[in-house]
Design a protein around this motif. Structure first.
Motif, PDB file in Angstrom:
ATOM      1  N   ALA A 110     -88.867  -9.676  32.669  1.00  0.00           N
ATOM      2  CA  ALA A 110     -89.449  -8.548  33.103  1.00  0.00           C
ATOM      3  C   ALA A 110     -88.488  -8.239  34.561  1.00  0.00           C
ATOM      4  N   TRP A 111     -87.383  -6.933  33.965  1.00  0.00           N
ATOM      5  CA  TRP A 111     -86.606  -6.741  34.986  1.00  0.00           C
ATOM      6  C   TRP A 111     -86.930  -5.905  36.087  1.00  0.00           C
ATOM      7  N   ARG A 112     -87.621  -4.902  35.744  1.00  0.00           N
ATOM      8  CA  ARG A 112     -88.175  -3.966  36.986  1.00  0.00           C
ATOM      9  C   ARG A 112     -89.313  -3.356  36.278  1.00  0.00           C
ATOM     10  N   LYS A 113     -90.122  -2.531  37.135  1.00  0.00           N
ATOM     11  CA  LYS A 113     -91.097  -1.771  36.606  1.00  0.00           C
ATOM     12  C   LYS A 113     -90.879  -0.967  35.157  1.00  0.00           C
ATOM     13  N   GLY A 114     -91.380  -1.320  34.296  1.00  0.00           N
ATOM     14  CA  GLY A 114     -91.116  -0.596  32.958  1.00  0.00           C
ATOM     15  C   GLY A 114     -90.123  -1.189  31.959  1.00  0.00           C
ATOM     16  N   TYR A 115     -89.441  -2.464  32.504  1.00  0.00           N
ATOM     17  CA  TYR A 115     -88.298  -2.445  31.536  1.00  0.00           C
ATOM     18  C   TYR A 115     -88.013  -4.139  31.464  1.00  0.00           C
ATOM     19  N   VAL A 116     -87.862  -4.423  30.516  1.00  0.00           N
ATOM     20  CA  VAL A 116     -87.717  -6.134  30.158  1.00  0.00           C
ATOM     21  C   VAL A 116     -86.117  -6.088  29.629  1.00  0.00           C
ATOM     22  N   VAL A 117     -85.333  -7.039  30.219  1.00  0.00           N
ATOM     23  CA  VAL A 117     -83.920  -7.231  29.797  1.00  0.00           C
ATOM     24  C   VAL A 117     -83.803  -8.571  28.972  1.00  0.00           C
ATOM     25  N   THR A 118     -82.820  -8.500  27.773  1.00  0.00           N
ATOM     26  CA  THR A 118     -82.729  -9.646  27.243  1.00  0.00           C
ATOM     27  C   THR A 118     -81.230  -9.824  26.607  1.00  0.00           C
ATOM     28  N   SER A 170     -71.136  -5.950  23.918  1.00  0.00           N
ATOM     29  CA  SER A 170     -70.062  -6.402  24.464  1.00  0.00           C
ATOM     30  C   SER A 170     -70.352  -7.191  25.703  1.00  0.00           C
ATOM     31  N   THR A 171     -71.417  -7.117  26.211  1.00  0.00           N
ATOM     32  CA  THR A 171     -71.689  -7.856  27.523  1.00  0.00           C
ATOM     33  C   THR A 171     -72.976  -8.719  26.941  1.00  0.00           C
ATOM     34  N   ASP A 172     -73.651  -8.359  25.760  1.00  0.00           N
ATOM     35  CA  ASP A 172     -74.752  -9.343  25.224  1.00  0.00           C
ATOM     36  C   ASP A 172     -75.957  -9.000  26.096  1.00  0.00           C
ATOM     37  N   ILE A 173     -76.291  -7.860  26.526  1.00  0.00           N
ATOM     38  CA  ILE A 173     -77.298  -7.273  27.108  1.00  0.00           C
ATOM     39  C   ILE A 173     -77.883  -6.080  26.353  1.00  0.00           C
ATOM     40  N   ALA A 174     -79.298  -6.295  26.368  1.00  0.00           N
ATOM     41  CA  ALA A 174     -80.055  -5.335  25.841  1.00  0.00           C
ATOM     42  C   ALA A 174     -81.319  -4.809  26.583  1.00  0.00           C
ATOM     43  N   LEU A 175     -81.868  -3.832  26.584  1.00  0.00           N
ATOM     44  CA  LEU A 175     -82.965  -3.327  27.729  1.00  0.00           C
ATOM     45  C   LEU A 175     -83.968  -2.555  26.814  1.00  0.00           C
ATOM     46  N   PHE A 176     -85.232  -3.130  27.005  1.00  0.00           N
ATOM     47  CA  PHE A 176     -86.515  -2.704  26.252  1.00  0.00           C
ATOM     48  C   PHE A 176     -87.344  -1.840  27.283  1.00  0.00           C
ATOM     49  N   LYS A 177     -87.806  -0.849  27.066  1.00  0.00           N
ATOM     50  CA  LYS A 177     -89.107  -0.183  27.645  1.00  0.00           C
ATOM     51  C   LYS A 177     -90.302  -0.869  27.421  1.00  0.00           C
ATOM     52  N   ALA A 178     -91.125  -1.362  28.343  1.00  0.00           N
ATOM     53  CA  ALA A 178     -92.188  -2.359  28.138  1.00  0.00           C
ATOM     54  C   ALA A 178     -93.138  -2.044  29.294  1.00  0.00           C
ATOM     55  N   ASP A 179     -94.384  -2.227  29.279  1.00  0.00           N
ATOM     56  CA  ASP A 179     -95.452  -2.241  30.321  1.00  0.00           C
ATOM     57  C   ASP A 179     -95.220  -3.473  31.303  1.00  0.00           C
ATOM     58  N   VAL A 180     -94.395  -3.449  31.966  1.00  0.00           N
ATOM     59  CA  VAL A 180     -94.312  -4.790  33.087  1.00  0.00           C
ATOM     60  C   VAL A 180     -94.120  -4.275  34.365  1.00  0.00           C
ATOM     61  N   ASP A 181     -94.487  -4.865  35.358  1.00  0.00           N
ATOM     62  CA  ASP A 181     -94.313  -4.364  36.767  1.00  0.00           C
ATOM     63  C   ASP A 181     -94.170  -5.847  37.714  1.00  0.00           C
ATOM     64  N   PRO A 182     -92.944  -6.381  37.583  1.00  0.00           N
ATOM     65  CA  PRO A 182     -92.673  -7.523  38.352  1.00  0.00           C
ATOM     66  C   PRO A 182     -92.494  -7.319  39.594  1.00  0.00           C
ATOM     67  N   HIS A 183     -92.457  -8.162  40.579  1.00  0.00           N
ATOM     68  CA  HIS A 183     -91.903  -8.096  42.009  1.00  0.00           C
ATOM     69  C   HIS A 183     -90.417  -7.952  42.071  1.00  0.00           C
ATOM     70  N   PRO A 184     -89.874  -7.592  43.171  1.00  0.00           N
ATOM     71  CA  PRO A 184     -88.506  -7.422  42.840  1.00  0.00           C
ATOM     72  C   PRO A 184     -87.746  -8.613  43.002  1.00  0.00           C
ATOM     73  N   LEU A 185     -86.646  -8.727  42.068  1.00  0.00           N
ATOM     74  CA  LEU A 185     -86.017  -9.963  41.719  1.00  0.00           C
ATOM     75  C   LEU A 185     -84.667 -10.208  42.590  1.00  0.00           C
ATOM     76  N   GLU A 186     -84.463 -11.429  43.356  1.00  0.00           N
ATOM     77  CA  GLU A 186     -83.673 -11.945  44.275  1.00  0.00           C
ATOM     78  C   GLU A 186     -82.480 -12.580  43.731  1.00  0.00           C
ATOM     79  N   ALA A 187     -81.360 -12.009  43.819  1.00  0.00           N
ATOM     80  CA  ALA A 187     -80.138 -12.695  43.000  1.00  0.00           C
ATOM     81  C   ALA A 187     -79.650 -13.904  43.948  1.00  0.00           C
ATOM     82  N   ALA A 188     -79.226 -14.838  43.372  1.00  0.00           N
ATOM     83  CA  ALA A 188     -78.559 -16.004  44.034  1.00  0.00           C
ATOM     84  C   ALA A 188     -77.450 -15.675  44.475  1.00  0.00           C
ATOM     85  N   ALA A 189     -76.884 -16.383  45.609  1.00  0.00           N
ATOM     86  CA  ALA A 189     -75.805 -16.357  46.000  1.00  0.00           C
ATOM     87  C   ALA A 189     -74.724 -16.744  45.231  1.00  0.00           C
ATOM     88  N   ALA A 190     -73.169 -16.831  45.464  1.00  0.00           N
ATOM     89  CA  ALA A 190     -72.388 -17.126  44.612  1.00  0.00           C
ATOM     90  C   ALA A 190     -72.779 -18.905  44.304  1.00  0.00           C
TER      91      ALA A 190
END
Length: 283
Positions: free
Chosen positions: A35-43, A72-92
């Motif tokens: 659940a990537w952000r509100k309204g979207y799932v990434v896979t 080319s980057t192996d990424i797909a995005l779907f519209k979906a009824d999700v509303d996750p909290h903001p995602l925090e990316a890791a440092a290097a």
């Protein structure tokens, strides 16, 4: 993190359980998603078709509609009824750092703990997609976890769980996922470079390598620049071309609009042709 600390590992999984979903393809095969952000799932693009059923934690079914995909980057995005909290990316991350891959199967989360095995700079996939960093994982990834999350010891997002060359486990880094997901959300497609040629591998008695032009789009950038059927492409901006794959690796989204110098052999005589890379027509 001490990887023998099962309580700590369980807490990390629990913290991500609501965010990781399962995607069921029409043939019944399973993949994971985030659940990537509100309204979207990434896979992972490679793991899913255009039509999937999404099931979240607790068995909740979620309607899904393809928003866009980038092989080319192996990424797909779907519209979906999700509303996750903001995602925090890791440092290097560095070799030896803890890594936890989390996917979802039909009955529970799918978890694999290990380390970051190898890191490196920007690289290109076999289809020309720009991956911002190399992150190879020292763990065994379940095929159903393809498209799930890879997180660090603090629960921050390292990247999307995927398979690299020879089915090694890798993470598509968070910044690559964010960049491509933003483009797919905005337009549904990712532009690809195009010079309008069909090529076959060049192998001759002089042991030269490259790619021989066997077909030209008469309206394409190559034809407009003077490229001819029978020309052999032997270098790209001064770098030797060893085969067909190398040409298409150069034609990623960032190549559109750039000017390149193609080194060619025409009736054994060397020449250089300047071509402005166009955008591949959308089918």
């Amino acid at each position: 993190m001490d990887i023998t600390d099962t309580k700590g590992l369980r807490q990390l999984v629990k913290d991500w359980a609501e965010r990781v979903v399962v995607l069921q393809n029409e043939d019944g095969s399973l993949a994971s998603g985030i659940a990537w952000r509100k309204g979207y799932v990434v896979t992972a693009d490679e793991a899913v078709g255009d039509h999937v059923k999404i099931v979240a934690a607790g068995g909740r079914g979620i309607a899904a509609e393809l928003a866009g995909r980038d092989p080319s980057t192996d990424i797909a995005l779907f519209k979906a009824d999700v509303d996750p909290h903001p995602l925090e990316a890791a440092a290097a991350v560095e070799p030896g750092d803890f890594a936890l891959a989390i996917g979802r199967g039909a009955t529970s989360e799918l978890v694999a703990a290990g380390v970051v095995a190898e890191t490196g700079g920007e690289w290109r996939s076999s289809l020309g997609g720009k991956i911002d960093r190399k992150i190879r994982l020292g763990l065994t990834l379940d095929r159903r976890a393809h498209g799930g999350a890879v997180i660090d010891a603090t629960g921050r997002f390292i990247g999307l769980a995927a398979f690299g060359p020879r089915r090694t486990a890798i993470a598509i880094p968070a910044e690559t996922v964010a960049r491509i997901a933003d483009r797919l959300e905005a337009s549904g497609t990712i532009s690809r470079g195009y010079i309008g040629v069909q090529v076959h591998p060049l192998r001759d008695e002089h042991r030269r390598t490259g790619a021989i032009v066997v077909k030209l789009d008469k309206d394409g950038p190559g034809a407009a620049a003077g490229l001819l059927v029978g020309d052999s492409i032997v270098s790209w901006n001064g770098e030797a071309v060893r085969g067909v794959r190398e040409i298409f690796q150069q034609l990623g989204p960032d190549s559109v609009g750039t000017r390149i110098a193609l080194g060619i052999l025409r009736t054994i005589q060397p020449a250089v042709i300047d071509i402005v890379v166009g955008e591949r027509p959308h089918k």
